[in-house]
Write an enzyme that holds these catalytic residues in place. Structure first.
Site, PDB file in Angstrom:
ATOM      1  N   GLY A 207       0.777  -1.222   0.000  1.00  0.00           N
ATOM      2  CA  GLY A 207       0.000   0.000   0.000  1.00  0.00           C
ATOM      3  C   GLY A 207       0.810   1.274   0.000  1.00  0.00           C
ATOM      4  N   GLY A 208       2.125   1.174  -0.192  1.00  0.00           N
ATOM      5  CA  GLY A 208       2.949   2.369  -0.200  1.00  0.00           C
ATOM      6  C   GLY A 208       2.615   3.349  -1.295  1.00  0.00           C
ATOM      7  CD  GLU A 209       3.279   1.405  -4.396  1.00  0.00           C
ATOM      8  OE1 GLU A 209       4.520   1.314  -4.294  1.00  0.00           O
ATOM      9  OE2 GLU A 209       2.492   0.597  -3.840  1.00  0.00           O
ATOM     10  CD1 TRP A 277       6.474  -3.463  -0.751  1.00  0.00           C
ATOM     11  CD2 TRP A 277       6.524  -4.600  -2.664  1.00  0.00           C
ATOM     12  NE1 TRP A 277       5.981  -2.645  -1.719  1.00  0.00           N
ATOM     13  CE2 TRP A 277       6.000  -3.321  -2.925  1.00  0.00           C
ATOM     14  CE3 TRP A 277       6.653  -5.488  -3.726  1.00  0.00           C
ATOM     15  CZ2 TRP A 277       5.603  -2.907  -4.190  1.00  0.00           C
ATOM     16  CZ3 TRP A 277       6.268  -5.087  -4.994  1.00  0.00           C
ATOM     17  CH2 TRP A 277       5.743  -3.805  -5.210  1.00  0.00           C
ATOM     18  CG  ASN A 295       7.120   3.463  -2.408  1.00  0.00           C
ATOM     19  OD1 ASN A 295       7.058   2.287  -2.752  1.00  0.00           O
ATOM     20  ND2 ASN A 295       6.048   4.246  -2.332  1.00  0.00           N
ATOM     21  CG  ASP A 338       8.511   3.462  -6.546  1.00  0.00           C
ATOM     22  OD1 ASP A 338       8.530   2.399  -7.188  1.00  0.00           O
ATOM     23  OD2 ASP A 338       7.789   3.637  -5.551  1.00  0.00           O
ATOM     24  CG  ASP A 340      10.195   0.686  -2.924  1.00  0.00           C
ATOM     25  OD1 ASP A 340      10.601   0.652  -4.100  1.00  0.00           O
ATOM     26  OD2 ASP A 340       9.162   0.123  -2.550  1.00  0.00           O
TER      27      ASP A 340
END
Length: 568
Positions: A207-209, A277, A295, A338, A340
């Site tokens: 959900g980092g995006e 992740w 990220n 990005d 990460d």
């Protein structure tokens, strides 16, 4: 050789004529079997997994996450005789990233959209099949993937796209309990495999995006009760206003502008991202859990998130019992590219700066470096030579678009590395994918995609990948093999002197792990973009891998789990 669930519509030309479809009855495990049954999988078995030449008990082989399998029946002298033993075809033709888990002759694999299969690891026969009853909301950035299960006692554990953790009965596939990890409406989802240790199921979040607040959580294996939470974005996320990355390069930050934004906007920690992740590495000697954090949100727009954005793009260590912070090291403060940290960390013995053996943590970065950190305090000992081209680092994203390499997919993506502790080499697969970074500032969209711009592949520039061996005691590249396409999926090293990995074009290959010579290949008919596993049943060693392609890089989809063994 057995093929399960084979239909005329999915037979690959490369496999035609090699396999004969046969109907298979379901088979229950037997208490009298040489390999026993899952009721006897205890903490002792999980702890000793690194030396277990029969099973593959963890996503990355063991708690240290070395992906080094200790059996050598399949080796450099005979790998050319490796042949398919069986193929199992799942119901789901989609991106396939599962790491097969093998316990006592039973294999567990997952697919996109949260199916779980239990298979006879010798024959490929289906024992049971579980389909998750998905909730009404799922939000995910990079495909509906699932990377596998964890096992303990008589249970199999899986995270789901609708942000649940489910426990299944290992003998029947029936659901025992489920718990909601987070709210998918706000962008949370689960694709990583859980880890089980000392009665706890450990799992992070995607959900980092989407402007989430990332975490790692521990749940009770028997009840699903939440035991502790470590938030991966600190309430004071500002940090030290670092101007350089871990390798000492200037990141061109406008610190005064960020400080002004902090006064106006406040600390952004509640929507700062920081997904986890991949599996943590667990050090049972020190009771410490190590993981890497993804990220910040929004990915490319740093104007809305002033400061270093702790603990994004970092190695983090916490106490296994309590989840309390131990130490961290941030590779890229205030990341706006990005790049990460997503490939899982590895615990192994390394040389420190004085040439002394110490406990170390390895991490393959999307920057293209293998980072070597000290386990005791998370500090960095060294970083490797760049495994991919690095150009114009760190050019800032612009409204018109700016080119910078490596590009948002890597270097090393989520793909787990492997090591050979006897050679003291780490092995990584890499991407070379030139991109243009464009920034477009937008406010927090409450659970919708929030990139703050875009990163776009440059269509007229060449893309490729490589397999790279790095001496982690020196940081020097030992050998490197270029591949036709960017690499994503993972690797497996074995005591037989072999390294196994697959490519998006369907090739599954074995290399000599000492020098990178290609010793064997097989065309699977769909992208081999999943980490391989190995196991031994009735005295025969097998290599197993999923061939179902990849959504992130749009490699050819399929639905095959393929097990290989030496021809008689």
């Amino acid at each position: 050789m057995i093929v399960n669930r084979l239909t005329a519509t999915v037979v690959m030309l490369t496999l035609a004529g090699l396999f004969q479809a046969t109907a298979q009855a379901q088979e229950e495990t037997s208490d009298s079997s040489y390999y026993g049954d899952l009721r006897n999988v205890d903490q002792r078995m999980l702890t000793r997994a690194a030396g277990d030449g029969n099973n593959f008990l963890h996503t990355n082989g063991n708690y240290e996450q070395t992906r080094y399998y200790p059996a050598s029946q399949i080796n450099t002298e005979n790998v050319d005789k490796l042949r398919p033993a069986w193929i199992f075809q799942t119901e789901v033709v989609a991106s396939l990233e599962t790491s097969p888990i093998v316990v006592n002759g039973i294999m567990y694999v997952t697919t996109s959209f949260n199916h779980v299969y239990a298979l006879n690891a010798r024959t490929g026969e289906e024992i049971w099949h579980y389909k998750h009853d998905m909730g009404p909301i799922t939000t995910y950035c990079c495909g509906p993937n699932n990377r596998g299960v964890a096992v303990h006692g008589n249970k199999v554990f899986m995270g789901t796209l609708d942000a649940q953790l489910v426990a299944l009965d290992a003998r029947t596939g029936k659901q025992v309990w489920s718990t909601q990890i987070a709210d998918p409406e706000f962008g949370y989802s689960e694709t990583m495999a859980p880890s089980v240790v000392n009665g706890k199921v450990l799992i992070g979040t995607n959900g980092g995006e989407y402007g989430i607040r990332g975490f790692v959580k521990a749940f009770d294996t028997e009840t699903g009760e939440l035991l502790w939470t470590f938030n991966t974005t600190a309430e004071d996320s500002v940090g030290v206003w670092a101007t350089h990355d871990a390798t000492g390069r200037d990141m061109h930050r406008d610190i005064e502008a960020e400080k002004a934004a902090l006064k106006e906007l406040g600390d952004p920690y509640e929507t700062l991202g920081g997904g986890v992740w991949q599996n943590p590495a667990v050090d049972l000697e020190t009771n410490t859990v190590y993981f890497v954090v993804g990220n910040p949100s929004p990915d490319l727009d740093g104007s809305l998130r002033p400061g270093d954005n702790l603990y994004t793009d970092s190695l983090v260590a916490v106490n296994l019992d309590t989840g309390e912070y131990v130490c961290h090291f941030q590779y890229i403060p205030h990341d706006v590219w990005d790049l990460d940290s997503v490939s899982p960390p590895i615990i192994t013995t390394v040389k420190d700066a004085n040439g002394k053996d110490v406990k170390g943590i390895l991490h393959g970065g999307k920057t293209g470096h293998v980072y070597v950190n000290k386990a005791s305090d998370c500090s960095m000992i060294r970083f490797s030579e760049a495994m991919v081209p690095q150009e114009d680092m760190w050019t800032l994203p612009t409204a018109d678009g700016a080119r910078m390499l490596p590009g948002a997919n890597g270097g090393v993506e989520w793909s787990p590395m492997a090591i050979d502790p006897t050679e003291r080499l780490s092995y990584a697969i890499n991407l070379h994918q030139p991109m243009t970074y464009t920034v477009r500032s937008t406010p927090y969209p409450e659970g919708k995609l929030w990139l703050g711009g875009s990163f776009d592949v440059i269509p007229d520039e060449q893309q490729w990948g490589n397999v790279t061996a790095v001496d982690y005691d020196t940081g020097k590249i030992s050998w490197q093999v270029r591949t036709a396409q960017p690499m994503i999926g993972g690797v497996l090293a074995t005591a037989g002197g072999l390294l196994f990995t697959g490519e998006g074009n369907g090739l599954f290959k074995a290399y000599d792990s000492k020098n990178g010579s290609e010793l064997w290949r097989f065309q699977a008919g769909a992208g081999v973009n999943a980490p391989p596993s190995s196991y031994t049943v009735e005295g025969k060693q097998y290599i197993v891998v999923g061939a179902g392609g990849n959504a992130q890089l749009n490699y050819k989809r399929g639905n095959n789990i393929i097990a290989f063994t030496l021809a008689d």
